[in-house]
Design a protein around this motif. Structure first.
Motif, PDB file in Angstrom:
ATOM      1  N   ASP A  57       1.986  -8.472  14.039  1.00 18.00           N
ATOM      2  CA  ASP A  57       3.362  -7.993  14.176  1.00 18.00           C
ATOM      3  C   ASP A  57       4.266  -9.211  14.019  1.00 18.00           C
ATOM      4  OD1 ASP A  57       5.966  -7.171  15.431  1.00 18.00           O
ATOM      5  OD2 ASP A  57       4.836  -5.348  15.868  1.00 18.00           O
ATOM      6  N   ASP A  58       5.356  -9.051  13.282  1.00 23.44           N
ATOM      7  CA  ASP A  58       6.204 -10.218  13.032  1.00 23.44           C
ATOM      8  C   ASP A  58       7.104 -10.579  14.209  1.00 23.44           C
ATOM      9  OD1 ASP A  58       7.555  -7.737  12.234  1.00 23.44           O
ATOM     10  OD2 ASP A  58       9.230  -9.031  11.715  1.00 23.44           O
ATOM     11  N   GLU A  59       7.209  -9.706  15.199  1.00 21.09           N
ATOM     12  CA  GLU A  59       8.046  -9.994  16.365  1.00 21.09           C
ATOM     13  C   GLU A  59       7.178 -10.500  17.518  1.00 21.09           C
ATOM     14  OE1 GLU A  59      11.134  -7.232  17.417  1.00 21.09           O
ATOM     15  OE2 GLU A  59      10.926  -6.197  15.497  1.00 21.09           O
ATOM     16  N   SER A  60       7.394 -11.746  17.899  1.00 19.06           N
ATOM     17  CA  SER A  60       6.530 -12.372  18.902  1.00 19.06           C
ATOM     18  C   SER A  60       6.594 -11.665  20.253  1.00 19.06           C
ATOM     19  CB  SER A  60       6.892 -13.850  19.072  1.00 19.06           C
ATOM     20  OG  SER A  60       8.262 -14.000  19.423  1.00 19.06           O
ATOM     21  N   ALA A 103      -1.313 -12.404  14.298  1.00 20.71           N
ATOM     22  CA  ALA A 103      -0.694 -12.809  13.031  1.00 20.71           C
ATOM     23  C   ALA A 103       0.718 -12.251  12.959  1.00 20.71           C
ATOM     24  CB  ALA A 103      -1.516 -12.312  11.853  1.00 20.71           C
ATOM     25  N   SER A 104       1.546 -12.872  12.127  1.00 18.51           N
ATOM     26  CA  SER A 104       2.921 -12.407  11.974  1.00 18.51           C
ATOM     27  C   SER A 104       3.192 -11.783  10.612  1.00 18.51           C
ATOM     28  CB  SER A 104       3.895 -13.578  12.188  1.00 18.51           C
ATOM     29  OG  SER A 104       3.644 -14.607  11.243  1.00 18.51           O
ATOM     30  N   ASP A 105       2.178 -11.731   9.747  1.00 19.29           N
ATOM     31  CA  ASP A 105       2.338 -11.083   8.449  1.00 19.29           C
ATOM     32  C   ASP A 105       0.985 -10.639   7.922  1.00 19.29           C
ATOM     33  OD1 ASP A 105       1.072 -13.194   6.755  1.00 19.29           O
ATOM     34  OD2 ASP A 105       2.807 -14.376   7.380  1.00 19.29           O
ATOM     35  N   GLY A 106       1.020  -9.878   6.829  1.00 16.91           N
ATOM     36  CA  GLY A 106      -0.206  -9.301   6.297  1.00 16.91           C
ATOM     37  C   GLY A 106      -1.206 -10.308   5.785  1.00 16.91           C
ATOM     38  N   HIS A 107      -0.726 -11.360   5.136  1.00 14.59           N
ATOM     39  CA  HIS A 107      -1.644 -12.367   4.606  1.00 14.59           C
ATOM     40  C   HIS A 107      -2.343 -13.112   5.745  1.00 14.59           C
ATOM     41  CE1 HIS A 107      -0.511 -11.727   0.479  1.00 14.59           C
ATOM     42  NE2 HIS A 107       0.765 -11.928   0.747  1.00 14.59           N
ATOM     43  N   GLY A 108      -1.583 -13.417   6.781  1.00 15.69           N
ATOM     44  CA  GLY A 108      -2.191 -14.064   7.937  1.00 15.69           C
ATOM     45  C   GLY A 108      -3.213 -13.174   8.608  1.00 15.69           C
ATOM     46  N   ALA A 109      -2.911 -11.869   8.657  1.00 13.18           N
ATOM     47  CA  ALA A 109      -3.855 -10.924   9.251  1.00 13.18           C
ATOM     48  C   ALA A 109      -5.164 -10.892   8.468  1.00 13.18           C
ATOM     49  CB  ALA A 109      -3.230  -9.531   9.306  1.00 13.18           C
ATOM     50  N   ALA A 110      -5.057 -10.913   7.145  1.00 13.39           N
ATOM     51  CA  ALA A 110      -6.265 -10.879   6.315  1.00 13.39           C
ATOM     52  C   ALA A 110      -7.096 -12.138   6.506  1.00 13.39           C
ATOM     53  CB  ALA A 110      -5.888 -10.710   4.849  1.00 13.39           C
ATOM     54  N   LEU A 157      -2.060  -3.200  12.962  1.00 11.90           N
ATOM     55  CA  LEU A 157      -1.138  -3.752  11.977  1.00 11.90           C
ATOM     56  C   LEU A 157       0.221  -3.063  12.049  1.00 11.90           C
ATOM     57  CD1 LEU A 157      -3.542  -3.782   8.882  1.00 11.90           C
ATOM     58  CD2 LEU A 157      -3.180  -5.610  10.560  1.00 11.90           C
ATOM     59  N   ASP A 158       1.248  -3.848  12.315  1.00  4.13           N
ATOM     60  CA  ASP A 158       2.614  -3.328  12.254  1.00  4.13           C
ATOM     61  C   ASP A 158       2.930  -2.984  10.801  1.00  4.13           C
ATOM     62  OD1 ASP A 158       5.269  -2.732  12.931  1.00  4.13           O
ATOM     63  OD2 ASP A 158       5.909  -4.777  12.489  1.00  4.13           O
ATOM     64  N   ILE A 159       3.648  -1.902  10.575  1.00  7.67           N
ATOM     65  CA  ILE A 159       3.971  -1.504   9.208  1.00  7.67           C
ATOM     66  C   ILE A 159       5.085  -2.355   8.627  1.00  7.67           C
ATOM     67  CG2 ILE A 159       4.979   0.346   7.807  1.00  7.67           C
ATOM     68  CD1 ILE A 159       3.308   2.321   9.348  1.00  7.67           C
ATOM     69  N   GLN A 160       6.151  -2.565   9.387  1.00  5.94           N
ATOM     70  CA  GLN A 160       7.319  -3.245   8.847  1.00  5.94           C
ATOM     71  C   GLN A 160       7.282  -4.742   9.139  1.00  5.94           C
ATOM     72  OE1 GLN A 160      10.666  -0.855  10.342  1.00  5.94           O
ATOM     73  NE2 GLN A 160      10.770   0.074   8.325  1.00  5.94           N
ATOM     74  N   MET A 161       6.527  -5.459   8.321  1.00  9.45           N
ATOM     75  CA  MET A 161       6.474  -6.912   8.404  1.00  9.45           C
ATOM     76  C   MET A 161       7.032  -7.492   7.117  1.00  9.45           C
ATOM     77  SD  MET A 161       2.782  -7.760  10.217  1.00  9.45           S
ATOM     78  CE  MET A 161       1.781  -6.818   9.040  1.00  9.45           C
ATOM     79  N   PRO A 162       7.712  -8.632   7.184  1.00 11.98           N
ATOM     80  CA  PRO A 162       8.238  -9.257   5.961  1.00 11.98           C
ATOM     81  C   PRO A 162       7.106  -9.787   5.092  1.00 11.98           C
ATOM     82  CG  PRO A 162       8.497 -10.735   7.840  1.00 11.98           C
ATOM     83  CD  PRO A 162       8.021  -9.419   8.401  1.00 11.98           C
ATOM     84  N   ALA A 219       4.135  -9.521   3.151  1.00 10.08           N
ATOM     85  CA  ALA A 219       3.075  -8.523   3.027  1.00 10.08           C
ATOM     86  C   ALA A 219       3.197  -7.547   4.198  1.00 10.08           C
ATOM     87  CB  ALA A 219       1.701  -9.195   3.033  1.00 10.08           C
ATOM     88  N   ASP A 220       3.641  -6.320   3.916  1.00  9.11           N
ATOM     89  CA  ASP A 220       3.850  -5.357   4.987  1.00  9.11           C
ATOM     90  C   ASP A 220       2.517  -4.773   5.459  1.00  9.11           C
ATOM     91  OD1 ASP A 220       3.033  -3.487   3.096  1.00  9.11           O
ATOM     92  OD2 ASP A 220       5.029  -2.634   2.806  1.00  9.11           O
ATOM     93  N   GLY A 221       2.609  -3.822   6.384  1.00  7.80           N
ATOM     94  CA  GLY A 221       1.392  -3.288   6.970  1.00  7.80           C
ATOM     95  C   GLY A 221       0.491  -2.582   5.982  1.00  7.80           C
ATOM     96  N   PHE A 222       1.064  -1.920   4.992  1.00  8.87           N
ATOM     97  CA  PHE A 222       0.239  -1.220   4.012  1.00  8.87           C
ATOM     98  C   PHE A 222      -0.505  -2.214   3.114  1.00  8.87           C
ATOM     99  CE2 PHE A 222       3.718   1.911   4.787  1.00  8.87           C
ATOM    100  CZ  PHE A 222       2.938   2.834   5.481  1.00  8.87           C
ATOM    101  N   THR A 223       0.183  -3.284   2.744  1.00  7.04           N
ATOM    102  CA  THR A 223      -0.500  -4.343   2.000  1.00  7.04           C
ATOM    103  C   THR A 223      -1.566  -4.984   2.869  1.00  7.04           C
ATOM    104  OG1 THR A 223       1.511  -4.812   0.739  1.00  7.04           O
ATOM    105  CG2 THR A 223      -0.175  -6.526   0.768  1.00  7.04           C
ATOM    106  N   ALA A 224      -1.221  -5.218   4.136  1.00 10.35           N
ATOM    107  CA  ALA A 224      -2.184  -5.803   5.070  1.00 10.35           C
ATOM    108  C   ALA A 224      -3.403  -4.911   5.249  1.00 10.35           C
ATOM    109  CB  ALA A 224      -1.513  -6.049   6.420  1.00 10.35           C
TER     110      ALA A 224
END
Length: 217
Positions: A8-11, A33-40, A53-58, A60-65
């Motif tokens: 999630d991008d919000e700490s 993680a704070s974004d999809g690439h970091g999550a991967a 996975l949060d959907i609305q991340m700057p 790489a969003d949740g769907f990309t993640a």
């Protein structure tokens, strides 16, 4: 012990969710993680049982993640976590292979139940969105029974394009940009698609679009 990756991008949101998860002695947050690439990247390294996975991340969003995490760690169950229970979000998440769909505003017990369910190989949808998903599948059965092919044939080429983009989870604004149309024109097309197909919302239309192979998936 259920090992969870949280993105999630919000700490502050991450801290709150991590605290809820850690209140269960059978669950531990092993990475954040704070974004999809970091999550991967973390999924590949940690091989968690569950990724939230949060959907609305700057970026790489949740769907990309979702795609990235499933590729990096196929054994990891993925649940989408969002403030919004939008029909198109639900349809896109399920089509992408998500095991769960959870709302941030849900009671803590629901979050814990969802994590345990997907970790155990099951699926979990927030009760607030389950009814709409069930209605979508009922709509598909009725659509098939009442001559679905004929209804699809009644759509214009532009309406078929709009239906395909609805099935991919696009918003009206995204459809407008993709087809170079005014947003009001898209709204008119969406309304016409709903009427011709006999559906009431985007998740019902999305299910029909996926069955018809209009989404490219």
């Amino acid at each position: 012990m259920i090992r969870v990756l949280l993105a999630d991008d919000e700490s502050l949101i991450r801290a709150g969710i991590a605290a809820i998860l850690s209140s269960d002695p059978g669950i531990t947050v092993v990475a954040e993680a704070s974004d999809g690439h970091g999550a991967a990247d973390l999924a590949a390294r940690e091989r968690p049982d569950v990724a939230l996975l949060d959907i609305q991340m700057p970026g790489a969003d949740g769907f990309t993640a979702l795609d990235l995490v499933r590729g990096a760690s196929p054994s990891t169950a993925v649940a989408m976590l969002t403030t919004f229970g939008r029909d198109d979000y639900v349809a896109r998440a399920l089509d992408g292979g998500a095991n769960g769909f959870l709302l941030k505003a849900a009671p803590p017990r629901e979050l814990l139940t969802g994590v345990r369910a997907v970790a155990g190989g099951g699926a979990f949808l927030s009760p607030k969105v389950t009814g709409r998903v069930v209605a979508g599948f009922r709509a598909r059965r009725e659509f098939d029974r009442e001559g679905g092919d004929g209804r699809l044939a009644s759509l214009s080429p532009r309406e078929l394009q709009v239906l395909g983009l609805l099935g991919a989870g696009a918003t009206n604004a995204e459809i407008a940009r993709g087809l170079h149309l005014a947003e009001d024109t898209v709204k008119t097309h969406v309304s016409a698609v709903f009427t011709r197909l006999g559906v009431r919302n985007r998740v019902q239309a999305a299910i029909i679009a996926h069955d018809a192979g209009l989404t490219g998936g």
